[in-house]
Design a protein around this motif. Sequence first.
Motif, PDB file in Angstrom:
ATOM      1  N   THR A  46      65.403  17.078  -4.885  1.00  0.00           N
ATOM      2  CA  THR A  46      64.822  16.148  -3.900  1.00  0.00           C
ATOM      3  C   THR A  46      63.502  16.658  -3.312  1.00  0.00           C
ATOM      4  N   GLY A  47      62.857  17.600  -3.976  1.00  0.00           N
ATOM      5  CA  GLY A  47      61.527  18.027  -3.553  1.00  0.00           C
ATOM      6  C   GLY A  47      61.483  19.038  -2.424  1.00  0.00           C
ATOM      7  N   ASP A  48      62.641  19.562  -2.039  1.00  0.00           N
ATOM      8  CA  ASP A  48      62.663  20.478  -0.896  1.00  0.00           C
ATOM      9  C   ASP A  48      62.536  21.950  -1.282  1.00  0.00           C
ATOM     10  N   CYS A  49      62.895  22.302  -2.531  1.00  0.00           N
ATOM     11  CA  CYS A  49      63.031  23.737  -2.829  1.00  0.00           C
ATOM     12  C   CYS A  49      61.908  24.312  -3.677  1.00  0.00           C
TER      13      CYS A  49
ATOM     14  N   LYS B  22      60.657  -2.927  -8.249  1.00  0.00           N
ATOM     15  CA  LYS B  22      60.406  -1.956  -7.182  1.00  0.00           C
ATOM     16  C   LYS B  22      59.159  -1.181  -7.553  1.00  0.00           C
ATOM     17  N   LEU B  23      58.217  -1.066  -6.610  1.00  0.00           N
ATOM     18  CA  LEU B  23      56.993  -0.314  -6.862  1.00  0.00           C
ATOM     19  C   LEU B  23      57.246   1.168  -6.671  1.00  0.00           C
ATOM     20  N   VAL B  24      56.575   1.979  -7.489  1.00  0.00           N
ATOM     21  CA  VAL B  24      56.592   3.422  -7.239  1.00  0.00           C
ATOM     22  C   VAL B  24      55.157   3.929  -7.218  1.00  0.00           C
ATOM     23  N   ALA B  25      54.828   4.688  -6.161  1.00  0.00           N
ATOM     24  CA  ALA B  25      53.502   5.324  -6.084  1.00  0.00           C
ATOM     25  C   ALA B  25      53.710   6.812  -6.361  1.00  0.00           C
ATOM     26  N   GLY B  26      53.866   7.634  -5.323  1.00  0.00           N
ATOM     27  CA  GLY B  26      54.127   9.053  -5.540  1.00  0.00           C
ATOM     28  C   GLY B  26      55.584   9.335  -5.874  1.00  0.00           C
ATOM     29  N   ASP B  29      59.561   9.239  -1.777  1.00  0.00           N
ATOM     30  CA  ASP B  29      60.637   8.563  -1.054  1.00  0.00           C
ATOM     31  C   ASP B  29      61.573   7.865  -2.039  1.00  0.00           C
ATOM     32  N   LEU B  30      60.978   7.282  -3.066  1.00  0.00           N
ATOM     33  CA  LEU B  30      61.764   6.451  -3.987  1.00  0.00           C
ATOM     34  C   LEU B  30      62.723   7.273  -4.849  1.00  0.00           C
ATOM     35  N   LEU B  31      62.253   8.411  -5.393  1.00  0.00           N
ATOM     36  CA  LEU B  31      63.088   9.170  -6.321  1.00  0.00           C
ATOM     37  C   LEU B  31      64.382   9.659  -5.666  1.00  0.00           C
ATOM     38  N   ALA B  92      48.084  16.733   6.341  1.00  0.00           N
ATOM     39  CA  ALA B  92      48.358  18.155   6.128  1.00  0.00           C
ATOM     40  C   ALA B  92      49.787  18.530   6.514  1.00  0.00           C
ATOM     41  N   LEU B  93      50.448  17.681   7.309  1.00  0.00           N
ATOM     42  CA  LEU B  93      51.795  18.017   7.781  1.00  0.00           C
ATOM     43  C   LEU B  93      52.903  17.484   6.870  1.00  0.00           C
ATOM     44  N   VAL B  94      52.557  16.601   5.947  1.00  0.00           N
ATOM     45  CA  VAL B  94      53.604  15.988   5.113  1.00  0.00           C
ATOM     46  C   VAL B  94      54.182  17.019   4.139  1.00  0.00           C
ATOM     47  N   GLY B  95      55.492  17.157   4.152  1.00  0.00           N
ATOM     48  CA  GLY B  95      56.220  17.947   3.153  1.00  0.00           C
ATOM     49  C   GLY B  95      55.638  19.312   2.902  1.00  0.00           C
ATOM     50  N   LEU B 102      51.698  14.380  -4.325  1.00  0.00           N
ATOM     51  CA  LEU B 102      52.303  13.132  -4.821  1.00  0.00           C
ATOM     52  C   LEU B 102      52.300  12.050  -3.755  1.00  0.00           C
ATOM     53  N   ALA B 103      52.694  12.418  -2.534  1.00  0.00           N
ATOM     54  CA  ALA B 103      52.935  11.457  -1.446  1.00  0.00           C
ATOM     55  C   ALA B 103      51.680  10.651  -1.138  1.00  0.00           C
ATOM     56  N   THR B 104      51.797   9.328  -1.133  1.00  0.00           N
ATOM     57  CA  THR B 104      50.633   8.484  -0.859  1.00  0.00           C
ATOM     58  C   THR B 104      50.704   7.863   0.537  1.00  0.00           C
ATOM     59  N   VAL B 105      49.540   7.469   1.027  1.00  0.00           N
ATOM     60  CA  VAL B 105      49.446   6.791   2.319  1.00  0.00           C
ATOM     61  C   VAL B 105      50.225   5.475   2.263  1.00  0.00           C
ATOM     62  N   GLY B 106      50.013   4.721   1.180  1.00  0.00           N
ATOM     63  CA  GLY B 106      50.690   3.433   1.038  1.00  0.00           C
ATOM     64  C   GLY B 106      52.203   3.578   0.998  1.00  0.00           C
ATOM     65  N   GLY B 107      52.677   4.596   0.302  1.00  0.00           N
ATOM     66  CA  GLY B 107      54.125   4.841   0.233  1.00  0.00           C
ATOM     67  C   GLY B 107      54.685   5.197   1.598  1.00  0.00           C
ATOM     68  N   PRO B 114      60.622   5.568  10.805  1.00  0.00           N
ATOM     69  CA  PRO B 114      60.124   5.728  12.182  1.00  0.00           C
ATOM     70  C   PRO B 114      59.339   7.031  12.358  1.00  0.00           C
ATOM     71  N   SER B 115      59.661   8.044  11.545  1.00  0.00           N
ATOM     72  CA  SER B 115      59.044   9.365  11.688  1.00  0.00           C
ATOM     73  C   SER B 115      57.825   9.555  10.800  1.00  0.00           C
ATOM     74  N   ALA B 116      57.399   8.534  10.066  1.00  0.00           N
ATOM     75  CA  ALA B 116      56.297   8.699   9.105  1.00  0.00           C
ATOM     76  C   ALA B 116      55.058   9.279   9.790  1.00  0.00           C
ATOM     77  N   ASP B 117      54.519  10.365   9.228  1.00  0.00           N
ATOM     78  CA  ASP B 117      53.432  11.083   9.901  1.00  0.00           C
ATOM     79  C   ASP B 117      52.064  10.430   9.766  1.00  0.00           C
ATOM     80  N   MET B 118      51.807   9.738   8.646  1.00  0.00           N
ATOM     81  CA  MET B 118      50.438   9.242   8.452  1.00  0.00           C
ATOM     82  C   MET B 118      50.194   7.906   9.155  1.00  0.00           C
ATOM     83  N   LEU B 177      49.562  15.392  16.376  1.00  0.00           N
ATOM     84  CA  LEU B 177      50.479  16.529  16.476  1.00  0.00           C
ATOM     85  C   LEU B 177      51.902  16.009  16.334  1.00  0.00           C
ATOM     86  N   ARG B 178      52.761  16.827  15.766  1.00  0.00           N
ATOM     87  CA  ARG B 178      54.187  16.479  15.770  1.00  0.00           C
ATOM     88  C   ARG B 178      54.952  17.718  16.172  1.00  0.00           C
ATOM     89  N   HIS B 179      56.155  17.506  16.666  1.00  0.00           N
ATOM     90  CA  HIS B 179      57.017  18.645  16.925  1.00  0.00           C
ATOM     91  C   HIS B 179      58.081  18.708  15.844  1.00  0.00           C
TER      92      HIS B 179
HETATM   93  C1  LIG Z   1      60.595  17.148   0.506  1.00  0.00           C
HETATM   94  C2  LIG Z   1      59.971  15.983   1.210  1.00  0.00           C
HETATM   95  C3  LIG Z   1      59.315  16.168   2.419  1.00  0.00           C
HETATM   96  C4  LIG Z   1      58.745  15.100   3.103  1.00  0.00           C
HETATM   97  N1  LIG Z   1      58.091  15.332   4.279  1.00  0.00           N
HETATM   98  C5  LIG Z   1      57.520  14.299   4.940  1.00  0.00           C
HETATM   99  C6  LIG Z   1      56.814  14.532   6.161  1.00  0.00           C
HETATM  100  O1  LIG Z   1      56.695  15.659   6.621  1.00  0.00           O
HETATM  101  N2  LIG Z   1      56.277  13.455   6.798  1.00  0.00           N
HETATM  102  C7  LIG Z   1      56.374  12.200   6.299  1.00  0.00           C
HETATM  103  O2  LIG Z   1      55.869  11.272   6.907  1.00  0.00           O
HETATM  104  N3  LIG Z   1      57.031  11.948   5.137  1.00  0.00           N
HETATM  105  C8  LIG Z   1      57.602  12.970   4.452  1.00  0.00           C
HETATM  106  N4  LIG Z   1      58.274  12.740   3.282  1.00  0.00           N
HETATM  107  C9  LIG Z   1      58.409  11.364   2.804  1.00  0.00           C
HETATM  108  C10 LIG Z   1      57.374  10.923   1.746  1.00  0.00           C
HETATM  109  O3  LIG Z   1      56.808  12.023   1.091  1.00  0.00           O
HETATM  110  C11 LIG Z   1      56.234  10.113   2.382  1.00  0.00           C
HETATM  111  O4  LIG Z   1      56.750   9.017   3.071  1.00  0.00           O
HETATM  112  C12 LIG Z   1      55.231   9.649   1.311  1.00  0.00           C
HETATM  113  O5  LIG Z   1      54.017   9.329   1.905  1.00  0.00           O
HETATM  114  C13 LIG Z   1      55.721   8.477   0.489  1.00  0.00           C
HETATM  115  O6  LIG Z   1      54.719   8.133  -0.446  1.00  0.00           O
HETATM  116  P1  LIG Z   1      55.040   7.960  -2.008  1.00  0.00           P
HETATM  117  O7  LIG Z   1      53.779   7.584  -2.658  1.00  0.00           O
HETATM  118  O8  LIG Z   1      55.731   9.145  -2.551  1.00  0.00           O
HETATM  119  O9  LIG Z   1      56.051   6.730  -1.926  1.00  0.00           O
HETATM  120  P2  LIG Z   1      57.052   6.132  -2.998  1.00  0.00           P
HETATM  121  O10 LIG Z   1      58.314   6.905  -2.997  1.00  0.00           O
HETATM  122  O11 LIG Z   1      56.356   5.928  -4.294  1.00  0.00           O
HETATM  123  O12 LIG Z   1      57.287   4.710  -2.314  1.00  0.00           O
HETATM  124  C14 LIG Z   1      57.890   4.600  -1.043  1.00  0.00           C
HETATM  125  C15 LIG Z   1      58.218   3.129  -0.764  1.00  0.00           C
HETATM  126  O13 LIG Z   1      57.026   2.381  -0.602  1.00  0.00           O
HETATM  127  C16 LIG Z   1      56.909   1.373  -1.601  1.00  0.00           C
HETATM  128  N5  LIG Z   1      55.482   1.389  -1.986  1.00  0.00           N
HETATM  129  C17 LIG Z   1      54.751   2.453  -2.368  1.00  0.00           C
HETATM  130  N6  LIG Z   1      53.461   2.102  -2.536  1.00  0.00           N
HETATM  131  C18 LIG Z   1      53.381   0.777  -2.246  1.00  0.00           C
HETATM  132  C19 LIG Z   1      52.318  -0.171  -2.224  1.00  0.00           C
HETATM  133  N7  LIG Z   1      51.043   0.174  -2.523  1.00  0.00           N
HETATM  134  N8  LIG Z   1      52.599  -1.443  -1.863  1.00  0.00           N
HETATM  135  C20 LIG Z   1      53.858  -1.818  -1.539  1.00  0.00           C
HETATM  136  N9  LIG Z   1      54.908  -0.964  -1.547  1.00  0.00           N
HETATM  137  C21 LIG Z   1      54.668   0.324  -1.887  1.00  0.00           C
HETATM  138  C22 LIG Z   1      57.867   1.755  -2.696  1.00  0.00           C
HETATM  139  O14 LIG Z   1      58.357   0.633  -3.375  1.00  0.00           O
HETATM  140  C23 LIG Z   1      58.956   2.463  -1.910  1.00  0.00           C
HETATM  141  O15 LIG Z   1      59.835   1.525  -1.343  1.00  0.00           O
HETATM  142  C24 LIG Z   1      58.839  13.800   2.564  1.00  0.00           C
HETATM  143  C25 LIG Z   1      59.476  13.606   1.334  1.00  0.00           C
HETATM  144  C26 LIG Z   1      60.033  14.678   0.640  1.00  0.00           C
HETATM  145  C27 LIG Z   1      60.713  14.453  -0.672  1.00  0.00           C
END
Ligand SMILES: Cc1cc2nc3c(=O)[nH]c(=O)nc-3n(C[C@H](O)[C@H](O)[C@H](O)COP(=O)(O)OP(=O)(O)OC[C@H]3O[C@@H](n4cnc5c(N)ncnc54)[C@H](O)[C@@H]3O)c2cc1C
Lengths: 162, 285
Positions: A46-49, B22-26, B29-31, B92-95, B102-107, B114-118, B177-179
């Motif tokens: 799940t991306g944590d390790c 279902k859309l996948v970006a990074g 969250d989806l995997l 810079a704080l994500v994951g 991998l993580a995208t703004v759109g995702g 509720p806790s999404a950082d971006m 900032l986040r805690h």
């Molecule tokens: C180990 C780990 C740590 C994390 N830490 C943080 C953290 O510190 N802070 C934080 O905020 N999040 C964190 N996350 C959550 C995640 O990384 C973020 O929310 C990330 O930005 C999601 O983007 P993604 O591209 O990977 O989304 P995806 O998993 O690809 O998509 C997420 C959802 O959005 C939909 N989607 C994606 N792109 C679009 C689009 N363009 N239009 C419509 N729907 C779309 C998908 O269908 C899906 O439902 C963490 C996740 C992991 C696995």
Amino acid sequence: MNVRKQAMTLTLNDELVEVLVKPYETLLDTLRETLGLTGPKEGCGTGDCGACTVHLDGKAVASCLVLALQARNRQVRTIEGLGTDDTLHPLQDAFVRHGVPQCGFCIPGVLMAAAALLAETPRPSDEEIRYGIAGNLCRCTGYTKMVTAIAEAAAAVPQGAR
Amino acid sequence: MILPGSVKECVQALAEHGAAAKLVAGGTDLLPQLKNHLLKPGVVVDLSGVATLKKLTADKGLRIGAAVTARELERDGRLATGAYRGLAESGALVGSVQVRHLATVGGNICNAAPSADMIPPLLALDAEAVIAGPRGERRVPLRDFITGVRTTVLGADELLVELSVPDPGPHSGGAYLRHTPRRELDIAVVGVGSQVTLANGVCTKARIALAAVAPTPVHARAAERALEGQALTPQRIEEAAKLAVEAARPISDQRGSVEFRRHLVRVLTRRTLTTALARANGGQA
Ligand SMILES: Cc1cc2nc3c(=O)[nH]c(=O)nc-3n(C[C@H](O)[C@H](O)[C@H](O)COP(=O)(O)OP(=O)(O)OC[C@H]3O[C@@H](n4cnc5c(N)ncnc54)[C@H](O)[C@@H]3O)c2cc1C
């Protein structure tokens, strides 16, 4: 779910590879199960390790979170492609000399994270090294030696090398 | 799996497969959701081959493609100072670095945690969501985009293509900032993004957005209003921080109690406002 396999090509450790993948298979599974590269490990899935860390177009990613098809036509490097059969990468060499691996499970991921760090930041501070490997969990808690070894290797890697 | 090469092909795929798609970006969250069988899509539509979604342009404001990564926000030199620094800080704080690549703004926005950082910095920058669908493009203010925990205004046949940020103007500064108990790989107990714009020593615009204290990210409107038209003295900032607490409707969970979260809103609002002010004044803080 559709289970028909799809064909794709990728450049894996500098070689062009064609492979058949299931639609929702992860890159990690393709590497390990189909292509036989067992260096990248599945720890949490799940991306944590960070045990599954590989380079995708030169950037460290968690391969357990990448769908194999997302790596189509891209460059993938695993621990198997970090050094060569004859020559260890300076990071690997430093890890061996410092006796970093304990159980060893996290080491391929740590090395790939460290290699990506050095490619971006050739002379990292200790803090930068710690953040660079903060996504890698070592259950043996052998972090101190990792940081020392990475700092030493950084001094040995010529600027601009991967 | 469908592999579109353009937004148009993407919209076509969504039109064809409807709610089964279902859309996948990074995938970050989806995997995990797929692996836990929380989700069983008929077909996954991959955005990673759509180049236009990966563009970030800075020219009188920002246009951030939905597939721009957290890592890109963290490292882009155009976001490193002043008004956009809070956005860079949230990326810079994500994951971990392996997740941020991998993580995208759109995702992050469409997953609508509720806790999404971006999200808070973009809310504080008055960002607008640009949405593509079968009937063309529509724009929705980000503050109206998220409707509840993990729900948005997006139809099953639509995708988010871009976040459009209006020019904050000169003398603007932002901070996020986040805690968290741990710096990396943890989820915000509370997150606060603040933006201020100054003219002649007076605050002309203030925005404060809070994460992880309500079902959706929220604006602290009373606090914003208390700052606008005023000189931002430490006392005014402290008063605004107190007012911000009123916008929070937190829950108690394993990460923190209601009281602790309310306390954090006050502290983080004060700190982000203070930093945003320094940055609006040209400081490198
Ligand atoms: C180990 C780990 C740590 C994390 N830490 C943080 C953290 O510190 N802070 C934080 O905020 N999040 C964190 N996350 C959550 C995640 O990384 C973020 O929310 C990330 O930005 C999601 O983007 P993604 O591209 O990977 O989304 P995806 O998993 O690809 O998509 C997420 C959802 O959005 C939909 N989607 C994606 N792109 C679009 C689009 N363009 N239009 C419509 N729907 C779309 C998908 O269908 C899906 O439902 C963490 C996740 C992991 C696995």
